[in-house]
Design a protein around this motif. Sequence first.
Motif, PDB file in Angstrom:
ATOM      1  N   PRO A  27       0.835  -1.202   0.000  1.00 56.49           N
ATOM      2  CA  PRO A  27       0.000   0.000   0.000  1.00 56.49           C
ATOM      3  C   PRO A  27       0.871   1.254   0.000  1.00 56.49           C
ATOM      4  O   PRO A  27       2.017   1.229   0.478  1.00 56.49           O
ATOM      5  CB  PRO A  27      -0.789  -0.114   1.308  1.00 56.49           C
ATOM      6  CG  PRO A  27      -0.722  -1.560   1.682  1.00 56.49           C
ATOM      7  CD  PRO A  27       0.616  -2.018   1.201  1.00 56.49           C
ATOM      8  N   THR A  28       0.342   2.342  -0.527  1.00 54.50           N
ATOM      9  CA  THR A  28       1.065   3.610  -0.548  1.00 54.50           C
ATOM     10  C   THR A  28       0.399   4.595   0.406  1.00 54.50           C
ATOM     11  O   THR A  28      -0.812   4.518   0.644  1.00 54.50           O
ATOM     12  CB  THR A  28       1.094   4.200  -1.963  1.00 54.50           C
ATOM     13  OG1 THR A  28      -0.258   4.399  -2.424  1.00 54.50           O
ATOM     14  CG2 THR A  28       1.808   3.252  -2.919  1.00 54.50           C
ATOM     15  N   PRO A  29       1.162   5.547   0.966  1.00 51.69           N
ATOM     16  CA  PRO A  29       0.587   6.506   1.906  1.00 51.69           C
ATOM     17  C   PRO A  29      -0.584   7.269   1.306  1.00 51.69           C
ATOM     18  O   PRO A  29      -0.532   7.719   0.154  1.00 51.69           O
ATOM     19  CB  PRO A  29       1.763   7.437   2.210  1.00 51.69           C
ATOM     20  CG  PRO A  29       2.974   6.588   1.976  1.00 51.69           C
ATOM     21  CD  PRO A  29       2.621   5.725   0.812  1.00 51.69           C
ATOM     22  N   GLY A  30      -1.644   7.402   2.099  1.00 53.84           N
ATOM     23  CA  GLY A  30      -2.805   8.163   1.657  1.00 53.84           C
ATOM     24  C   GLY A  30      -2.814   9.533   2.293  1.00 53.84           C
ATOM     25  O   GLY A  30      -2.590  10.541   1.646  1.00 53.84           O
ATOM     26  N   SER A  44      -4.584  -0.261  -4.953  1.00 58.19           N
ATOM     27  CA  SER A  44      -5.584  -0.441  -5.996  1.00 58.19           C
ATOM     28  C   SER A  44      -6.080  -1.882  -6.036  1.00 58.19           C
ATOM     29  O   SER A  44      -5.302  -2.831  -5.905  1.00 58.19           O
ATOM     30  CB  SER A  44      -4.988  -0.080  -7.357  1.00 58.19           C
ATOM     31  OG  SER A  44      -5.900  -0.400  -8.405  1.00 58.19           O
ATOM     32  N   LEU A  45      -7.387  -2.017  -6.236  1.00 53.22           N
ATOM     33  CA  LEU A  45      -7.991  -3.336  -6.429  1.00 53.22           C
ATOM     34  C   LEU A  45      -8.517  -3.477  -7.853  1.00 53.22           C
ATOM     35  O   LEU A  45      -9.363  -4.305  -8.143  1.00 53.22           O
ATOM     36  CB  LEU A  45      -9.127  -3.555  -5.421  1.00 53.22           C
ATOM     37  CG  LEU A  45      -8.700  -3.665  -3.950  1.00 53.22           C
ATOM     38  CD1 LEU A  45      -9.930  -3.769  -3.049  1.00 53.22           C
ATOM     39  CD2 LEU A  45      -7.782  -4.856  -3.725  1.00 53.22           C
ATOM     40  N   GLY A  46      -7.982  -2.636  -8.742  1.00 54.99           N
ATOM     41  CA  GLY A  46      -8.392  -2.672 -10.135  1.00 54.99           C
ATOM     42  C   GLY A  46      -9.411  -1.596 -10.455  1.00 54.99           C
ATOM     43  O   GLY A  46     -10.340  -1.363  -9.672  1.00 54.99           O
ATOM     44  N   GLY A  47      -9.243  -0.909 -11.582  1.00 53.69           N
ATOM     45  CA  GLY A  47     -10.175   0.132 -11.972  1.00 53.69           C
ATOM     46  C   GLY A  47     -10.253   1.240 -10.942  1.00 53.69           C
ATOM     47  O   GLY A  47      -9.229   1.738 -10.468  1.00 53.69           O
ATOM     48  N   SER A 155      -2.227  -0.589 -10.491  1.00 55.92           N
ATOM     49  CA  SER A 155      -3.056  -1.774 -10.290  1.00 55.92           C
ATOM     50  C   SER A 155      -2.255  -3.048 -10.555  1.00 55.92           C
ATOM     51  O   SER A 155      -1.743  -3.250 -11.648  1.00 55.92           O
ATOM     52  CB  SER A 155      -4.269  -1.723 -11.213  1.00 55.92           C
ATOM     53  OG  SER A 155      -5.071  -2.860 -11.053  1.00 55.92           O
ATOM     54  N   ALA A 156      -2.132  -3.893  -9.535  1.00 59.95           N
ATOM     55  CA  ALA A 156      -1.418  -5.163  -9.690  1.00 59.95           C
ATOM     56  C   ALA A 156      -2.250  -6.336  -9.186  1.00 59.95           C
ATOM     57  O   ALA A 156      -1.924  -7.487  -9.442  1.00 59.95           O
ATOM     58  CB  ALA A 156      -0.086  -5.117  -8.939  1.00 59.95           C
ATOM     59  N   VAL A 157      -3.325  -6.040  -8.445  1.00 56.85           N
ATOM     60  CA  VAL A 157      -4.243  -7.075  -7.972  1.00 56.85           C
ATOM     61  C   VAL A 157      -5.651  -6.621  -8.322  1.00 56.85           C
ATOM     62  O   VAL A 157      -5.886  -5.452  -8.655  1.00 56.85           O
ATOM     63  CB  VAL A 157      -4.109  -7.322  -6.453  1.00 56.85           C
ATOM     64  CG1 VAL A 157      -2.704  -7.795  -6.103  1.00 56.85           C
ATOM     65  CG2 VAL A 157      -4.462  -6.060  -5.668  1.00 56.85           C
ATOM     66  N   GLU A 158      -6.629  -7.539  -8.230  1.00 54.87           N
ATOM     67  CA  GLU A 158      -7.991  -7.193  -8.629  1.00 54.87           C
ATOM     68  C   GLU A 158      -9.023  -7.834  -7.709  1.00 54.87           C
ATOM     69  O   GLU A 158      -8.924  -9.018  -7.388  1.00 54.87           O
ATOM     70  CB  GLU A 158      -8.246  -7.649 -10.065  1.00 54.87           C
ATOM     71  CG  GLU A 158      -9.646  -7.307 -10.577  1.00 54.87           C
ATOM     72  CD  GLU A 158      -9.880  -7.775 -11.995  1.00 54.87           C
ATOM     73  OE1 GLU A 158     -10.953  -7.483 -12.543  1.00 54.87           O
ATOM     74  OE2 GLU A 158      -8.983  -8.441 -12.564  1.00 54.87           O
TER      75      GLU A 158
END
Length: 209
Positions: A27-30, A44-47, A155-158
């Motif tokens: 995860p990246t800092p929000g 990201s979970l895609g889209g 996006s690398a996972v979905e």
Amino acid sequence: MIDHLVYGCDDLSRASESITEMLGVAPTPGGSHVGRGTRNELLSLGGSTYLEVIGPDPSQGAPEGPRPFGIDFIAEPALVAWCVRPTRPLGEIVSEARLSGIEFGEIASMSRRRPDGVLLEWQLTYPQLDGPFGPGLPFMIDWGGSAHPADTLDSAVELVGLDVFHRDPRLLRKALDIVGVDSIVAIHEGEPALKARIATARGEISLTS
């Protein structure tokens, strides 16, 4: 559309490390939710769907009220809520649901600043985790003209499926029909719970409540 899933924890760094190990993506800092006592990291979970890992923010003092998502009482990281992004105004949905005896809570405005300085602003309904649906009932969000958090995420996972459990599946289905949800959401009879199925390079991984 599912906007994001919420993965609550009592230690953000430790939970992010766990997510990285499970999904193979970090995860990246929000940013911090000023006044709420929390900060988050995103994946990201895609889209336009993402995972929010949220926990206490050590840089803030204790908030006046409890931190959101029951974070003050979490012993182990878990999937605690899910959020949808409807195609019609939140107030319209809240009013229609109330006529059917379903409560989504009040609508509030919130904001946070990304690490790059961009201010994100949105409206949402407060999660009704102590209500009759527990985590099964999503809260809703409207980003208005603000940038969407997923815009800056690789996006690398979905997310391939979300299983939602409740003792009265027909009533929950009625609530979700009012909102309008993705076809990847499946409702099951059982104790209130969530199970997200995520496709990764390591195979399908599940995050649960």
